[in-house]
Design an enzyme around this catalytic site. Structure first.
Site, PDB file in Angstrom:
ATOM      1  N   LYS A   1     -16.442   7.353 -44.608  1.00  0.00           N
ATOM      2  CA  LYS A   1     -15.159   8.287 -44.839  1.00  0.00           C
ATOM      3  C   LYS A   1     -13.881   7.678 -44.126  1.00  0.00           C
ATOM      4  O   LYS A   1     -13.982   6.834 -43.222  1.00  0.00           O
ATOM      5  CB  LYS A   1     -15.221   9.841 -44.409  1.00  0.00           C
TER       6      LYS A   1
ATOM      7  N   TYR B   1      12.993  -2.125 -27.118  1.00  0.00           N
ATOM      8  CA  TYR B   1      13.598  -0.983 -27.091  1.00  0.00           C
ATOM      9  C   TYR B   1      13.976  -0.484 -25.592  1.00  0.00           C
ATOM     10  O   TYR B   1      12.901  -0.286 -24.829  1.00  0.00           O
ATOM     11  CB  TYR B   1      12.947  -0.005 -27.941  1.00  0.00           C
TER      12      TYR B   1
END
EC number: 5.1.1.1
Length: 340
Positions: free
Chosen positions: A33, A249
């Site tokens: 999955k 940043y």
């Protein structure tokens, strides 16, 4: 270009250990999955088939259709939109109400809640559910449950094992009354399988252990599993940062001397979770992530053309206060997967 490398030898090594614990390859259903926990559902399916695995577990029909040609039986855990399915597929029923939404002649596995209290019917609803499955002309091919604490140092695992044993006994009694063939019984995930000395279910659903991680409490026996996935980034640019210059940043990383810095093409947009100035991470080769990770790139004190960002998810899981599952499943499906 950034990429994921899948180590075939390590995956086969893990499957070999798991099959010995379960008793045989036939007693393993590989859990694929969420893009095989980020590893690549097609890439992993090919290796599992080559090893001799015949059963798989997926989340929904979309995933099942991708691997239909690789396995004899595919268990679908969470499909909501029901329609006619391949004989290869087995749909998990999570509630009484779902029985009446599934087309006739579909193979179904009935989930029983033995203590997790998330999905599944209660033991007291077994007769009602099996009667409903017969009236709907469905094929009852499996009975399953899921452990909530097999990886923890407590008695809940044994409590749920006892509950499932009682479920087995009740199902056998009902099937004898209705002249039904016995379904396959399965309850163990990776943690539960390795806590079971004499494995007696028909098969185990093995996910995280096959990918090289064992999340059980440290006091349990250490299993010699090997991580299958490594993440690699490609250099974009290189520059010299002078003393007291910053990168990224916020300018949160500032140099105390002249250094060479390179930007690489991986970021949190690719699933490499954001690291900021309050965290410190070094790659397996010892290169330090400098400043904040951006959406599409990051900076390292490296000049290498290609850098392995991690080959063991546990180091990053510790930094992010999470588990290895989240680190690997977060990786973007758009990243190239390469099997070596």
């Amino acid at each position: 270009m950034s990429k994921i490398i899948i180590n075939k030898r390590n995956y086969i090594h893990n499957l070999d250990i798991i099959s010995k614990q379960a008793g045989s390859k036939e007693k393993i259903a590989v859990v694929l999955k969420d893009n095989a926990y980020g590893h690549g559902i097609i890439e992993i399916s090919k290796i599992a088939k080559e090893f001799g695995i015949k059963k798989a577990v997926v989340k929904n029909l979309k995933e099942a259709l991708k691997i239909e040609d690789f396995f004899e039986d595919i268990i679908i855990l969470s499909e909501i939109n029901f329609h006619t399915y391949s004989h290869t597929f087995h749909i998990v029923i999570n509630s009484i109400e779902q029985i009446h939404k599934i087309p006739k002649n579909t193979n179904v596995h009935l989930k029983v809640d033995t203590g997790m209290h998330r999905n599944g019917i209660s033991k007291n609803q077994l007769k009602e559910a099996i009667d409903g499955i017969c009236r709907q002309n469905l094929n009852l091919t499996g009975i399953m449950t899921h452990h909530r604490g097999a990886d923890g140092l407590n008695s809940e695992f044994f409590w749920q094992k006892r509950n499932f044993r009682l479920v087995k006994e009740e199902v056998k009694r009902i099937c004898e009354q209705l002249f039904l063939p016995l379904p396959k019984f399965h309850s163990c995930n990776s943690a539960a399988l390795f806590r079971t000395a004499n494995f007696d279910d028909d098969f185990a659903r093995v996910g995280i252990a096959s990918y090289g991680y064992f999340e059980n409490h440290p006091s349990f026996d250490k299993i010699d599993l090997k991580p299958v996935l490594s993440l690699w980034a490609q250099k974009v640019t290189t520059r010299v940062l002078k003393k007291n210059q910053s990168v990224g940043y916020g300018g949160t990383y500032k140099t105390d001397k002249n250094i060479i810095v390179s930007t690489y093409d991986i970021g949190y947009g690719d699933g490499f979770l954001r690291i900021n100035e309050n965290q410190s991470y070094k790659t397996p080769k010892g290169y330090k992530v400098l400043g904040r990770i951006s959406m599409d790139n990051l900076s390292l004190d490296s000049q290498d053309e290609e850098v392995c960002m991690f080959d063991d998810a546990r180091a990053l899981a510790k930094i992010h206060n999470t588990i290895s599952y989240e680190i690997v499943t977060t990786l973007s499906s758009e990243l190239k997967r390469e099997v070596i």
